[in-house]
Design a protein around this motif. Structure first.
Motif, PDB file in Angstrom:
ATOM      1  N   VAL A 286       0.844  -1.201   0.000  1.00 34.42           N
ATOM      2  CA  VAL A 286       0.000   0.000   0.000  1.00 34.42           C
ATOM      3  C   VAL A 286       0.880   1.253   0.000  1.00 34.42           C
ATOM      4  CG1 VAL A 286      -1.734   1.299   1.295  1.00 34.42           C
ATOM      5  CG2 VAL A 286      -1.917  -1.192   1.113  1.00 34.42           C
ATOM      6  N   ALA A 287       1.956   1.225   0.777  1.00 30.39           N
ATOM      7  CA  ALA A 287       2.884   2.361   0.795  1.00 30.39           C
ATOM      8  C   ALA A 287       3.543   2.548  -0.565  1.00 30.39           C
ATOM      9  CB  ALA A 287       3.943   2.145   1.870  1.00 30.39           C
ATOM     10  N   ALA A 288       3.857   1.435  -1.236  1.00 32.00           N
ATOM     11  CA  ALA A 288       4.463   1.526  -2.562  1.00 32.00           C
ATOM     12  C   ALA A 288       3.509   2.178  -3.557  1.00 32.00           C
ATOM     13  CB  ALA A 288       4.865   0.135  -3.048  1.00 32.00           C
ATOM     14  N   MET A 289       2.221   1.886  -3.431  1.00 32.15           N
ATOM     15  CA  MET A 289       1.231   2.564  -4.283  1.00 32.15           C
ATOM     16  C   MET A 289       1.243   4.068  -4.034  1.00 32.15           C
ATOM     17  SD  MET A 289      -2.175   0.221  -4.191  1.00 32.15           S
ATOM     18  CE  MET A 289      -2.097  -1.562  -4.266  1.00 32.15           C
ATOM     19  N   GLN A 290       1.242   4.435  -2.757  1.00 25.81           N
ATOM     20  CA  GLN A 290       1.234   5.859  -2.423  1.00 25.81           C
ATOM     21  C   GLN A 290       2.490   6.544  -2.953  1.00 25.81           C
ATOM     22  OE1 GLN A 290       0.858   5.577   1.844  1.00 25.81           O
ATOM     23  NE2 GLN A 290      -1.383   5.587   1.774  1.00 25.81           N
TER      24      GLN A 290
ATOM     25  N   ARG B 103       2.478   7.013  -6.698  1.00 22.27           N
ATOM     26  CA  ARG B 103       1.583   8.083  -7.152  1.00 22.27           C
ATOM     27  C   ARG B 103       2.043   9.452  -6.700  1.00 22.27           C
ATOM     28  NH1 ARG B 103      -3.439   4.278  -5.954  1.00 22.27           N
ATOM     29  NH2 ARG B 103      -3.602   3.318  -8.021  1.00 22.27           N
ATOM     30  N   GLY B 104       3.199   9.497  -6.018  1.00 17.53           N
ATOM     31  CA  GLY B 104       3.718  10.782  -5.571  1.00 17.53           C
ATOM     32  C   GLY B 104       3.001  11.336  -4.360  1.00 17.53           C
ATOM     33  N   LEU B 105       2.339  10.446  -3.591  1.00 15.24           N
ATOM     34  CA  LEU B 105       1.613  10.873  -2.401  1.00 15.24           C
ATOM     35  C   LEU B 105       2.485  10.718  -1.159  1.00 15.24           C
ATOM     36  CD1 LEU B 105      -1.762   9.028  -3.122  1.00 15.24           C
ATOM     37  CD2 LEU B 105      -1.219  11.418  -3.610  1.00 15.24           C
ATOM     38  N   GLU B 106       2.089  11.397  -0.105  1.00 11.73           N
ATOM     39  CA  GLU B 106       2.751  11.192   1.178  1.00 11.73           C
ATOM     40  C   GLU B 106       2.451   9.785   1.658  1.00 11.73           C
ATOM     41  OE1 GLU B 106       2.593  12.879   5.790  1.00 11.73           O
ATOM     42  OE2 GLU B 106       1.379  13.812   4.205  1.00 11.73           O
ATOM     43  N   VAL B 107       3.478   9.066   2.045  1.00 12.96           N
ATOM     44  CA  VAL B 107       3.290   7.693   2.515  1.00 12.96           C
ATOM     45  C   VAL B 107       2.762   7.721   3.943  1.00 12.96           C
ATOM     46  CG1 VAL B 107       4.435   5.522   3.084  1.00 12.96           C
ATOM     47  CG2 VAL B 107       5.051   6.758   0.999  1.00 12.96           C
ATOM     48  N   ASN B 108       1.579   7.167   4.125  1.00 10.60           N
ATOM     49  CA  ASN B 108       0.951   7.153   5.444  1.00 10.60           C
ATOM     50  C   ASN B 108      -0.046   5.998   5.491  1.00 10.60           C
ATOM     51  OD1 ASN B 108       0.107   7.799   7.999  1.00 10.60           O
ATOM     52  ND2 ASN B 108      -1.330   9.369   7.318  1.00 10.60           N
TER      53      ASN B 108
ATOM     54  N   ILE C 218       2.256   4.232   9.564  1.00  7.91           N
ATOM     55  CA  ILE C 218       3.473   4.043   8.784  1.00  7.91           C
ATOM     56  C   ILE C 218       3.614   5.228   7.844  1.00  7.91           C
ATOM     57  CG2 ILE C 218       4.650   2.571   7.121  1.00  7.91           C
ATOM     58  CD1 ILE C 218       3.137   0.225   8.296  1.00  7.91           C
ATOM     59  N   GLU C 219       4.606   6.066   8.056  1.00  7.73           N
ATOM     60  CA  GLU C 219       4.705   7.323   7.332  1.00  7.73           C
ATOM     61  C   GLU C 219       5.833   7.351   6.320  1.00  7.73           C
ATOM     62  OE1 GLU C 219       4.986  10.211  10.399  1.00  7.73           O
ATOM     63  OE2 GLU C 219       2.846  10.131  10.879  1.00  7.73           O
ATOM     64  N   ASN C 220       6.613   6.302   6.278  1.00  5.86           N
ATOM     65  CA  ASN C 220       7.734   6.312   5.344  1.00  5.86           C
ATOM     66  C   ASN C 220       7.996   4.900   4.875  1.00  5.86           C
ATOM     67  OD1 ASN C 220      10.405   6.379   4.173  1.00  5.86           O
ATOM     68  ND2 ASN C 220      10.633   8.401   5.112  1.00  5.86           N
ATOM     69  N   ILE C 221       7.997   4.709   3.570  1.00  4.09           N
ATOM     70  CA  ILE C 221       8.148   3.356   3.039  1.00  4.09           C
ATOM     71  C   ILE C 221       9.482   2.739   3.441  1.00  4.09           C
ATOM     72  CG2 ILE C 221       9.103   4.036   0.803  1.00  4.09           C
ATOM     73  CD1 ILE C 221       7.417   1.831  -0.438  1.00  4.09           C
ATOM     74  N   GLU C 222      10.488   3.591   3.653  1.00  3.47           N
ATOM     75  CA  GLU C 222      11.794   3.056   4.033  1.00  3.47           C
ATOM     76  C   GLU C 222      11.752   2.416   5.419  1.00  3.47           C
ATOM     77  OE1 GLU C 222      11.484   5.914   2.361  1.00  3.47           O
ATOM     78  OE2 GLU C 222      12.520   5.261   0.540  1.00  3.47           O
ATOM     79  N   ASN C 223      10.743   2.781   6.228  1.00  6.32           N
ATOM     80  CA  ASN C 223      10.645   2.228   7.571  1.00  6.32           C
ATOM     81  C   ASN C 223       9.907   0.897   7.617  1.00  6.32           C
ATOM     82  OD1 ASN C 223      11.971   4.432   8.632  1.00  6.32           O
ATOM     83  ND2 ASN C 223      10.074   5.581   8.997  1.00  6.32           N
TER      84      ASN C 223
END
Length: 308
Positions: free
Chosen positions: A239-243, A246-251, A277-282
């Protein structure tokens, strides 16, 4: 954020795309959509109708190979009848956005070239389903591939380029009405594929809909992301990868305790204690948290004929 609902028919055989079946299929199409359209005519533009799901020449040797001229022509004709039928019912239906699939909704050269929009209507979207590369995203049998390879990327890129040339460059509406990659104990690869897929399609202005069938385990096509029983995101990294794509804030919120593992307790959500979860790297999707030995097969597939 705007929530849209899509209504269509699924797993039908009465609409097999043959000339000798056309009149029967036309009659059923008209009667079916007269009733559906009448029932929902007062629902506003947040409801979209789609004529059929992957209409094709059932039982034919070319069923899943782009069909032939006959099959593609019948699909175009039935789509046209669908649009005319819905428009006649009035209410919001005279301006409702409608979706119509290509033959089998496939991203093949001939299905794209032979697609014809229903006549005289500027609120119709062409629908394509692209689980690509097939061996990575969809193949349920021998020869499947758990890795998103360079060869697989080339297959996906070819499909997207065809969509761009046929639809985007001509300013004609199109949607990727189904996409997804099923679970093969390869969450990190799926997330990487998802971000690439969504980024490339979004850069062209083409929307995408993940096919979330609610299946996470077993022999079926395991495309599930949302556990509807417990209202939890089972694969937050995807889900974070989708965000991110799409250039959205990952949350990503309302996720399970451990990625890919269903919460079976069905407890009520405690919103105050749900980690965001606010950052895909996390998000940890490293294979060290998955059993790499469970990945059943290495890449061993041929792509030569996948998109002919």
């Amino acid at each position: 954020m705007v929530l849209m609902s899509f209504l269509d028919t699924q797993h039908e055989t009465w609409n097999d795309a043959y000339y000798d079946n056309y009149e029967k299929a036309k009659e059923i199409t008209i009667k079916l959509w007269e009733q559906i359209a009448e029932e929902f005519k007062d629902y506003d533009e947040h409801l979209i109708f789609e004529s059929f799901n992957e209409p094709r020449m059932g039982g034919s040797p070319v069923e899943w190979k782009g069909g032939n001229e006959e099959g593609r022509d019948v699909v175009n004709k039935l789509n046209n009848e669908f649009v005319k039928t819905v428009r006649k019912t009035g209410g919001y239906n005279d301006k409702r956005i409608l979706m119509v699939p290509l033959y089998a909704a496939q991203c093949k050269k001939q299905t794209i070239n032979d697609f014809v929009y229903p006549e005289g209507d500027d609120k119709v979207i062409a629908d394509i389903h692209a689980y690509l590369p097939y061996d990575f995203a969809l193949n349920p049998g021998p020869g499947f591939n758990a890795y998103f390879t360079e060869e697989g990327q080339e297959v996906l890129d070819l499909c997207l380029e065809r969509i761009k040339e046929r639809f985007v460059d001509k300013d004609e509406p199109v949607i990727l009405g189904e996409f997804g990659a099923q679970h093969r104990n390869n969450t990190a690869e799926r997330a990487r594929w998802t971000e690439y897929y969504v980024s490339q399609a979004s850069s062209m202005g083409v929307p995408q809909l993940w096919w979330d069938n609610g299946i996470f385990e077993g022999e079926g096509e395991r495309f599930g992301l949302l556990d509807r029983k417990n209202l939890k995101i089972v694969y937050p990294s995807i889900v974070a990868a989708m965000q991110k794509g799409r250039g959205l804030e990952v949350n990503v919120v309302h996720s399970v305790k451990q990625e890919g593992v269903l919460d079976e307790d069905n407890e009520n959500l405690d919103i105050d204690n749900i980690e965001s979860i606010e950052n895909i790297e996390n998000i940890n999707t490293n294979n060290e948290n998955e059993n790499e030995n469970e990945i059943e097969n290495e890449y061993d597939s041929e792509y030569d004929n996948e998109l002919i």
